[in-house]
Write a protein that holds these residues in place. Structure first.
Motif, PDB file in Angstrom:
ATOM      1  N   ASP A 296      42.157  50.583  47.177  1.00 24.72           N
ATOM      2  CA  ASP A 296      42.350  51.052  45.816  1.00 24.72           C
ATOM      3  C   ASP A 296      41.790  50.031  44.824  1.00 24.72           C
ATOM      4  O   ASP A 296      41.979  48.817  44.993  1.00 24.72           O
ATOM      5  N   LEU A 297      41.098  50.510  43.792  1.00 23.60           N
ATOM      6  CA  LEU A 297      40.474  49.611  42.829  1.00 23.60           C
ATOM      7  C   LEU A 297      41.503  48.725  42.135  1.00 23.60           C
ATOM      8  O   LEU A 297      41.283  47.521  41.954  1.00 23.60           O
ATOM      9  N   ARG A 298      42.628  49.296  41.770  1.00 21.51           N
ATOM     10  CA  ARG A 298      43.643  48.480  41.096  1.00 21.51           C
ATOM     11  C   ARG A 298      44.121  47.352  42.012  1.00 21.51           C
ATOM     12  O   ARG A 298      44.313  46.217  41.567  1.00 21.51           O
ATOM     13  N   THR A 299      44.290  47.661  43.289  1.00 24.29           N
ATOM     14  CA  THR A 299      44.723  46.632  44.238  1.00 24.29           C
ATOM     15  C   THR A 299      43.677  45.523  44.341  1.00 24.29           C
ATOM     16  O   THR A 299      44.015  44.335  44.353  1.00 24.29           O
TER      17      THR A 299
ATOM     18  N   LEU B  93      35.275  41.905  43.975  1.00 21.43           N
ATOM     19  CA  LEU B  93      36.089  43.092  44.251  1.00 21.43           C
ATOM     20  C   LEU B  93      35.783  43.679  45.619  1.00 21.43           C
ATOM     21  O   LEU B  93      36.694  44.052  46.365  1.00 21.43           O
TER      22      LEU B  93
ATOM     23  N   ILE C 120      41.550  44.594  42.074  1.00 22.72           N
ATOM     24  CA  ILE C 120      41.574  43.812  40.836  1.00 22.72           C
ATOM     25  C   ILE C 120      42.778  42.880  40.817  1.00 22.72           C
ATOM     26  O   ILE C 120      42.673  41.702  40.422  1.00 22.72           O
ATOM     27  N   GLU C 121      43.924  43.373  41.276  1.00 20.59           N
ATOM     28  CA  GLU C 121      45.129  42.531  41.284  1.00 20.59           C
ATOM     29  C   GLU C 121      44.998  41.369  42.271  1.00 20.59           C
ATOM     30  O   GLU C 121      45.511  40.274  42.026  1.00 20.59           O
ATOM     31  N   ARG C 122      44.303  41.577  43.378  1.00 18.92           N
ATOM     32  CA  ARG C 122      44.163  40.530  44.398  1.00 18.92           C
ATOM     33  C   ARG C 122      43.080  39.518  44.060  1.00 18.92           C
ATOM     34  O   ARG C 122      43.069  38.425  44.612  1.00 18.92           O
ATOM     35  N   ARG C 123      42.150  39.874  43.180  1.00 20.29           N
ATOM     36  CA  ARG C 123      40.980  39.053  42.937  1.00 20.29           C
ATOM     37  C   ARG C 123      41.355  37.648  42.489  1.00 20.29           C
ATOM     38  O   ARG C 123      42.081  37.441  41.533  1.00 20.29           O
TER      39      ARG C 123
END
Length: 262
Positions: A66-69, A212, A71-74
Motif C-alpha cells: 500500500d502506498l500509504r504504508t 518508496l 510512505i510511513e515506512r520511508r
C-alpha cells in the motif's frame, strides 16, 4: 592579502547568481526554438562491452505494498543485512526509477518518474556490491532496452567511490549503489540554462521513487549528495561537463528495528 570572506546575508553568492541568471527574463531562445535537432534519448551502449538482460517489469513478481504504508515506512537507512539484493528486485527498482513506459520514436519517452518536458536527462549507473547473479563492479542501465551493461570490475572501485563520498563507509556495506548522471543538453536543448534547475528537481523525483519502491522488496535506501564531483566523474568515465554525477543512493536489505535516520 587577507582571504575573502563568504558572502553574508543579502550579499550575492554563487547560488543567488545561478537563480538570477536562470530566470526566464535572462534566457534567450533555446536550441529547440532555433530548430536545432534534439539530442539522443539515451547515451548509446558501448559495442564492446557485455550486456545483461533483465526480467521485463510485467513479468516480475513483487509483493504489493500500500502506498500509504510505503510512505510511513520511508526512512534513510545506513545499516544493512549481509544479504544480497536479488537481480529481479534490482530490475524492479530500475524500472521504478527510470523505466520506460512508452517511446515516441526518437522524440520522447514516458517513464515511471516525472521529468520537465519529458526530457529525462539522466543515465543510471550501478555499483553492484552484493547482487545475486552480478559480478561486483560498475554497470550502466540501458533504460530503452531494460538491460545492464558492464563497465568496470576493478575490485578497488567500491573503496574509491566511498573515499570520493568523503569516506561514507555504509556505501561498502550496501548491496548496490544507484548513481544518477545528468546529460544537461538533453534538458537545455529545450529550456536553455534554466534546464539546470530542472535537472535538480528531476533528481528528487527519481530518488523518492527509489525510497518508496524499495519498501516493496525489503530494502532500505540512503540518498547521498556529498561527493567530490571531479573524482566521481572520473571514476564513472564521464567528462563532468557534457555528463556529470548529480545524485546517488545506497540500497540494501534491512530488518525492522535496524537503526535509521530521517
Amino acid at each position: 592579502m587577507m582571504p575573502s570572506s563568504p558572502p553574508g546575508p543579502g550579499s550575492p553568492g554563487t547560488g543567488q547568481e545561478f537563480m538570477e541568471r536562470t530566470k526566464y527574463r535572462s534566457i534567450g531562445k533555446s536550441d529547440q526554438q532555433k530548430g536545432v535537432p534534439q539530442p539522443l534519448l539515451e547515451v548509446p551502449p558501448e559495442p564492446d562491452r557485455p550486456c545483461i538482460e533483465l526480467r521485463r517489469p510485467e513479468l516480475l513478481e513483487i509483493p504489493p505494498l500500500d502506498l500509504r504504508t510505503a510512505i510511513e515506512r520511508r526512512r534513510s537507512v545506513r545499516a544493512y543485512l549481509h544479504e544480497p539484493v536479488a537481480l529481479d528486485e534490482l530490475s524492479f527498482l530500475l524500472w521504478c526509477t527510470q523505466g520506460v513506459k512508452q517511446t515516441f520514436g526518437s522524440q520522447a519517452t514516458f517513464r515511471t518518474v516525472p521529468s520537465a518536458g519529458a526530457r529525462h536527462a539522466f543515465e543510471t549507473f550501478l555499483l553492484a556490491n552484493d547482487v545475486e547473479g552480478l559480478e561486483p563492479g560498475l554497470y550502466r542501465y540501458l533504460a530503452l532496452s531494460h538491460r545492464l551493461q558492464q563497465r568496470d570490475t576493478d575490485p578497488a572501485l567500491a573503496r574509491r567511490v566511498a573515499s570520493a563520498c568523503f569516506d561514507q563507509q555504509f556505501i561498502l556495506r550496501s548491496g548496490v549503489v544507484f548513481l544518477w548522471t545528468a546529460v544537461p543538453y538533453r534538458m537545455t536543448w529545450r529550456y536553455g540554462e534554466r534546464g539546470y534547475r530542472d535537472l535538480h528537481l528531476d533528481a528528487g523525483h527519481v530518488c523518492q521513487n527509489l525510497y518508496l519502491a524499495a519498501e516493496s522488496v525489503g530494502c532500505g535506501v540512503c540518498a547521498i549528495a556529498a561527493f567530490d564531483d571531479d573524482v566521481m566523474n572520473g571514476l564513472l568515465g564521464i567528462d563532468g561537463t557534457d555528463q556529470f554525477l548529480i545524485y546517488l543512493a545506497t540500497v540494501g536489505k534491512k530488518e525492522e528495528g535496524i537503526p535509521v535516520a530521517v
